[in-house]
Each structure stands twice: as C-alpha cells, then as structure tokens.
Enzyme design. Structure first.
Site, PDB file in Angstrom:
ATOM      1  N   LYS A  80     -19.902  -4.158 -10.826  1.00 48.61           N
ATOM      2  CA  LYS A  80     -19.888  -4.221  -9.368  1.00 48.61           C
ATOM      3  C   LYS A  80     -21.212  -3.355  -8.828  1.00 48.61           C
ATOM      4  CE  LYS A  80     -16.230  -4.030  -6.595  1.00 48.61           C
ATOM      5  NZ  LYS A  80     -15.031  -4.547  -6.678  1.00 48.61           N
ATOM      6  N   GLY A 179       1.050  -1.936   3.952  1.00 46.76           N
ATOM      7  CA  GLY A 179      -0.383  -2.870   4.178  1.00 46.76           C
ATOM      8  C   GLY A 179       0.261  -4.236   4.041  1.00 46.76           C
ATOM      9  N   VAL A 180      -0.088  -5.132   5.241  1.00 44.89           N
ATOM     10  CA  VAL A 180       0.243  -6.325   5.171  1.00 44.89           C
ATOM     11  C   VAL A 180      -0.820  -7.107   5.764  1.00 44.89           C
ATOM     12  CG1 VAL A 180       2.830  -6.347   5.462  1.00 44.89           C
ATOM     13  CG2 VAL A 180       1.396  -6.183   7.274  1.00 44.89           C
ATOM     14  N   GLY A 181      -2.182  -6.929   5.027  1.00 45.74           N
ATOM     15  CA  GLY A 181      -3.379  -7.669   5.400  1.00 45.74           C
ATOM     16  C   GLY A 181      -3.228  -8.735   4.553  1.00 45.74           C
ATOM     17  N   VAL A 183      -3.585 -10.036   1.301  1.00 43.02           N
ATOM     18  CA  VAL A 183      -2.359  -9.873   0.104  1.00 43.02           C
ATOM     19  C   VAL A 183      -1.018  -9.395   0.546  1.00 43.02           C
ATOM     20  CG1 VAL A 183      -1.886  -9.359  -2.433  1.00 43.02           C
ATOM     21  CG2 VAL A 183      -4.371  -9.601  -1.558  1.00 43.02           C
TER      22      VAL A 183
HETATM   23  P1  NAD Z   1      -6.842  -6.074   3.594  1.00 44.03           P
HETATM   24  O1  NAD Z   1      -7.895  -5.388   4.295  1.00 44.03           O
HETATM   25  O2  NAD Z   1      -6.799  -7.624   4.088  1.00 44.03           O
HETATM   26  O3  NAD Z   1      -5.333  -5.489   3.981  1.00 44.03           O
HETATM   27  C1  NAD Z   1      -5.092  -3.949   3.828  1.00 44.03           C
HETATM   28  C2  NAD Z   1      -4.119  -3.789   4.765  1.00 44.03           C
HETATM   29  O4  NAD Z   1      -3.665  -2.297   4.866  1.00 44.03           O
HETATM   30  C3  NAD Z   1      -4.756  -3.887   6.140  1.00 44.03           C
HETATM   31  O5  NAD Z   1      -4.068  -4.488   7.107  1.00 44.03           O
HETATM   32  C4  NAD Z   1      -4.853  -2.390   6.679  1.00 44.03           C
HETATM   33  O6  NAD Z   1      -4.605  -2.432   8.323  1.00 44.03           O
HETATM   34  C5  NAD Z   1      -3.729  -1.781   6.133  1.00 44.03           C
HETATM   35  N1  NAD Z   1      -3.979  -0.368   5.977  1.00 44.03           N
HETATM   36  C6  NAD Z   1      -5.087   0.434   5.688  1.00 44.03           C
HETATM   37  N2  NAD Z   1      -4.522   1.579   5.796  1.00 44.03           N
HETATM   38  C7  NAD Z   1      -3.240   1.771   5.734  1.00 44.03           C
HETATM   39  C8  NAD Z   1      -2.396   2.848   5.797  1.00 44.03           C
HETATM   40  N3  NAD Z   1      -2.916   4.002   5.718  1.00 44.03           N
HETATM   41  N4  NAD Z   1      -1.060   2.519   5.825  1.00 44.03           N
HETATM   42  C9  NAD Z   1      -0.732   1.154   6.056  1.00 44.03           C
HETATM   43  N5  NAD Z   1      -1.649   0.154   6.043  1.00 44.03           N
HETATM   44  C10 NAD Z   1      -2.763   0.312   6.056  1.00 44.03           C
HETATM   45  O7  NAD Z   1      -7.119  -6.267   2.184  1.00 44.03           O
HETATM   46  P2  NAD Z   1      -6.394  -7.112   1.005  1.00 44.03           P
HETATM   47  O8  NAD Z   1      -7.560  -8.185   0.560  1.00 44.03           O
HETATM   48  O9  NAD Z   1      -5.002  -7.609   1.451  1.00 44.03           O
HETATM   49  O10 NAD Z   1      -6.308  -6.155  -0.268  1.00 44.03           O
HETATM   50  C11 NAD Z   1      -5.407  -5.212  -0.225  1.00 44.03           C
HETATM   51  C12 NAD Z   1      -5.319  -4.192  -1.414  1.00 44.03           C
HETATM   52  O11 NAD Z   1      -5.500  -5.137  -2.661  1.00 44.03           O
HETATM   53  C13 NAD Z   1      -6.722  -3.659  -1.481  1.00 44.03           C
HETATM   54  O12 NAD Z   1      -6.523  -2.304  -2.357  1.00 44.03           O
HETATM   55  C14 NAD Z   1      -7.632  -4.330  -2.397  1.00 44.03           C
HETATM   56  O13 NAD Z   1      -8.802  -3.854  -2.987  1.00 44.03           O
HETATM   57  C15 NAD Z   1      -6.555  -4.928  -3.327  1.00 44.03           C
HETATM   58  N6  NAD Z   1      -6.691  -6.411  -3.994  1.00 44.03           N
HETATM   59  C16 NAD Z   1      -7.064  -7.360  -3.265  1.00 44.03           C
HETATM   60  C17 NAD Z   1      -7.308  -8.515  -3.775  1.00 44.03           C
HETATM   61  C18 NAD Z   1      -7.510  -9.817  -3.137  1.00 44.03           C
HETATM   62  O14 NAD Z   1      -7.521 -10.793  -3.709  1.00 44.03           O
HETATM   63  N7  NAD Z   1      -7.565  -9.697  -1.693  1.00 44.03           N
HETATM   64  C19 NAD Z   1      -7.655  -8.834  -5.345  1.00 44.03           C
HETATM   65  C20 NAD Z   1      -7.181  -7.298  -6.117  1.00 44.03           C
HETATM   66  C21 NAD Z   1      -7.108  -6.331  -5.319  1.00 44.03           C
END
Ligand code: NAD
Length: 357
Positions: A80, A179-181, A183
């Site tokens: 990393k 969290g509905v980002g 993923v």
């Molecule tokens: P993202 O930033 O798109 O989504 C995260 C969401 O969580 C955002 O909408 C944010 O507003 C919300 N959030 C933050 N703090 C919060 C809280 N306290 N309460 C409620 N919502 C909150 O990230 P992502 O790419 O969707 O990834 C989500 C998680 O999955 C992360 O931990 C990331 O490390 C992990 N992950 C992602 C991937 C990937 O392919 N994107 C792969 C493996 C792991």
C-alpha cells in the site's frame, strides 16, 4: 516504540519513504509480502497528523492487502502507498509524476491503484514514469470502476450468511446498510431486486434519498443505524463500525458488508462470536474490487484485453473461500475473523515455502 517493534510492522519485506522537494511529495510505500507475487494495493492521499500516523496506516493497510489478495486467490502480494497531504488542496500533476517515479524505484515489487483521495486522473500522471499502475481508463486492459464487482461479491456473501444463520433466502430479510456510496448503492439495488427490505443511512442526505427512493427503503439518521430491527447489518461506510460501544445495540444476526476494517479491535470480533452473530470477515467478502484490479494487472502483463470471465471465476471462488471460513469457524467454534487470518497466513507461508524450495 521503534519501527521494528510496532505490532503493525509484522513481517514487512520493505518500507520505502520518498520525498521530492520540487513537487512537495512525501510518500511511503509499504511492501508487506511478495511471496505470492508483486505486492498490490491502492494509494491513499490523506492529511495525516504526523508521519508516524502515515506510517502506521501504510503498515496496517499493506498487511491487510496481503491477507485480502491471498484470500481472493490472486497471484499478488500485499502493499500500500500513502501520500501525506490534503487531497482537496495539495494535488498537482507534478506531485503524482513524482509519485510515479517513487513507484518505479521500487522496481516492480509494488503495483499501485486508486484508494481514498486518489483518482484515475491522478494516476495517469504517475503512469508517465512507471508501468506499475492499475485502475486507469481508456485502454483495452482497463478494469474500470471496481465498486460493482465489490458489491456483487458482498451480495453473494450476504446471501450465503443469511442462508447459514437464518436458514432462509433473501426475500423479506431486513438489511441495514450503513453508507450508500459507490459500493453501498450497488449493494442496495441487488438486495432490493432479491426481495430484501432495506433500512439505509448515509451522512450524504442527497445520495441517501436517491438510493432509498430507488429501492423502496426506510431511511434513518446515521447514529440510529445500530439500533434498527434488522436481520443483517452491512457496514459500507468507514472502518470501525463494529465496536464494544455499538455491539450491544446491534440486533442483527449477521454482519456482512463492504467496509474495510469493520472491527474496531480484536475484542469486538470475540464479542461478536460470543453473541452468536455471524460475521463475514471484511477482507474476504469485499475482495471483488481487488479481483477486478488484478484482472487489469494480469491483462497488462500478458499484453491482452481485460477478461471479465477470469474475474467472474475468481469471484465464484471468493464465495467458496468465505464458505470455507464459515465452515471451519463453526467446526472449531472459533471467531470467523481468527479463522480467516489463519487461512490467509497459511496461504502466504505456503507461497514462501514454495519460493524457498
Ligand atoms: P464511498 O466513499 O463511495 O462511500 C462511502 C459512503 O459512506 C459515502 O456515501 C459516505 O457519505 C458514507 N458515510 C461516511 N461516513 C458515514 C457515517 N458515519 N454514517 C453513514 N454513512 C457514512 O466508498 P465506497 O467505494 O463505496 O467504499 C465503501 C467502503 O468499502 C469503504 O470502507 C471502502 O474502503 C470499502 N471497499 C470499497 C471497495 C470498492 O470497490 N470501492 C472495495 C473494497 C472495500
């Protein structure tokens, strides 16, 4: 505590610190293991309070990548990189070009990709100075956004855990998603299509409303997600959602989601187990994204186009690996995260033994 005594150092092969005065780059590239192949893991840009904090983050994240890549059955080790700085104000093309030179200096033992604070546009500058970059757009080997693949892996993992813990299918099962980002939104769609009843939260209210409308979901405030009446809790925001503070409030029988580092500490994992909650270890269930990235590294290495069938095959095997972890944990009456750690370490040690023979 000195570097070599830090618990996070655990067996790192190399830690490389780079600085470039002209661009202001300060970065750390941590290579935990190359036993299974070149180390792979994203680059994070974060405004760390100190270089010690940055080092600690790099070490923890790189070791986790070794475990994740081993569990996803990839011919990749774990590494990393972290860039010290504010991703909103301190990004420049020169900074990422200097980062590319740093990655090149590690000589192919580390492949970088996106992580928090770093975009494909940033990585395109790094790519000018090194070929060890995955996650770029616009070429035949490109893998694109990993989030839908991560979400598919998590969806299959949730379904498996529900079948095992609740002895039913997803239809009518209540799932709370934090969290509905990227993923979380894809996961919500898939669960909704499978008949699950969703309870969603996010600090981004606009996004939350959009996803909730599309999935007929109930919405709660961020702090209330731990108290809802749900069968499954799916952490898909930041790390540390499952802690000794939140656990007594969680009523779900299954915890399975995309977030990295869901357990605040090992004790939270043991408490989960004592409470009879089935926990899908995070770095196993969320391996879909790195599988997608590995598909790009593989295609670049072979000079071929990206192969979605290879990714699909690895994703199938990931669910089987999760099943193996759950079986062993049940059989040995041990917490699932401890079993996953043991299997990951054995896979890495096996590769080390083969390399030494
Ligand atoms: P993202 O930033 O798109 O989504 C995260 C969401 O969580 C955002 O909408 C944010 O507003 C919300 N959030 C933050 N703090 C919060 C809280 N306290 N309460 C409620 N919502 C909150 O990230 P992502 O790419 O969707 O990834 C989500 C998680 O999955 C992360 O931990 C990331 O490390 C992990 N992950 C992602 C991937 C990937 O392919 N994107 C792969 C493996 C792991």
């Amino acid at each position: 505590m000195s570097l070599f005594d830090s618990p996070s150092f655990e067996g790192h092969e190399g830690i490389h610190a780079f600085s470039d005065e002209a661009s202001g780059l300060k970065c750390i590239i941590a290579v935990h293991s190359t036993a299974r192949g070149p180390a792979a893991g994203g680059c994070r840009m974060w405004n760390y309070a100190s270089s010690d904090d940055a080092l600690e983050d790099a070490l923890k994240l790189s070791r986790a990548m070794s475990y994740k890549n081993a569990m996803a059955d990839l011919e990749l080790g774990g590494g990393k990189s972290v860039i010290l700085g504010d991703a909103r104000t301190q990004k420049t093309p020169a900074l990422f070009e200097a980062f590319g030179r740093a990655v090149e200096a590690v000589g192919g033992r580390y492949w970088t990709a996106e992580d928090v604070g770093v975009s494909p546009t940033d990585l395109a500058y790094a790519r000018k100075h090194t070929r060890y970059v995955a996650g770029l757009d616009g070429h035949a080997a490109a893998s694109g956004d990993p989030s839908p693949v991560t979400a598919e892996g998590v969806f299959r993992g949730v379904r498996l855990c529900v079948r095992r813990a609740l002895r039913r299918d997803l239809d009518g099962v209540r799932v709370a998603i934090q969290g509905v980002g990227h993923v979380g939104a894809y996961l919500a769609q898939k669960l909704h299509a499978a008949g699950a009843k969703l309870i969603l939260t996010d600090v981004n209210t606009e996004m939350l409303r959009r996803v909730a409308d599309a999935t007929d979901a109930e919405v709660v405030a961020p702090g209330a997600i731990f108290d809802v009446d749900a069968d499954v809790f799916a952490p898909c925001a930041l790390g540390g959602a499952v802690s000794l503070d939140t656990l007594p409030r969680i009523r779900a029988r299954v915890i399975a989601g995309a977030a990295n580092n869901q357990l605040a500490d090992a004790e939270a994992g043991r408490q989960l187990f004592r409470r009879g909650i089935l926990y899908a270890p995070d770095y196993v269930i969320n391996g879909g994204g790195i599988i997608n990235v590995a598909g790009e590294i593989r295609a670049l290495g072979r000079g071929e186009a990206f192969d979605p069938a290879w990714v699909e095959d690895k994703l199938d095997r990931l669910t089987l690996t999760l099943e193996e972890v759950l079986d062993q944990a049940l059989h040995e009456r041990r917490p699932t995260h401890e079993v996953a750690n043991q299997i990951a370490r054995a896979r890495i040690a096996g590769a080390e033994t083969r390399a030494a023979a």
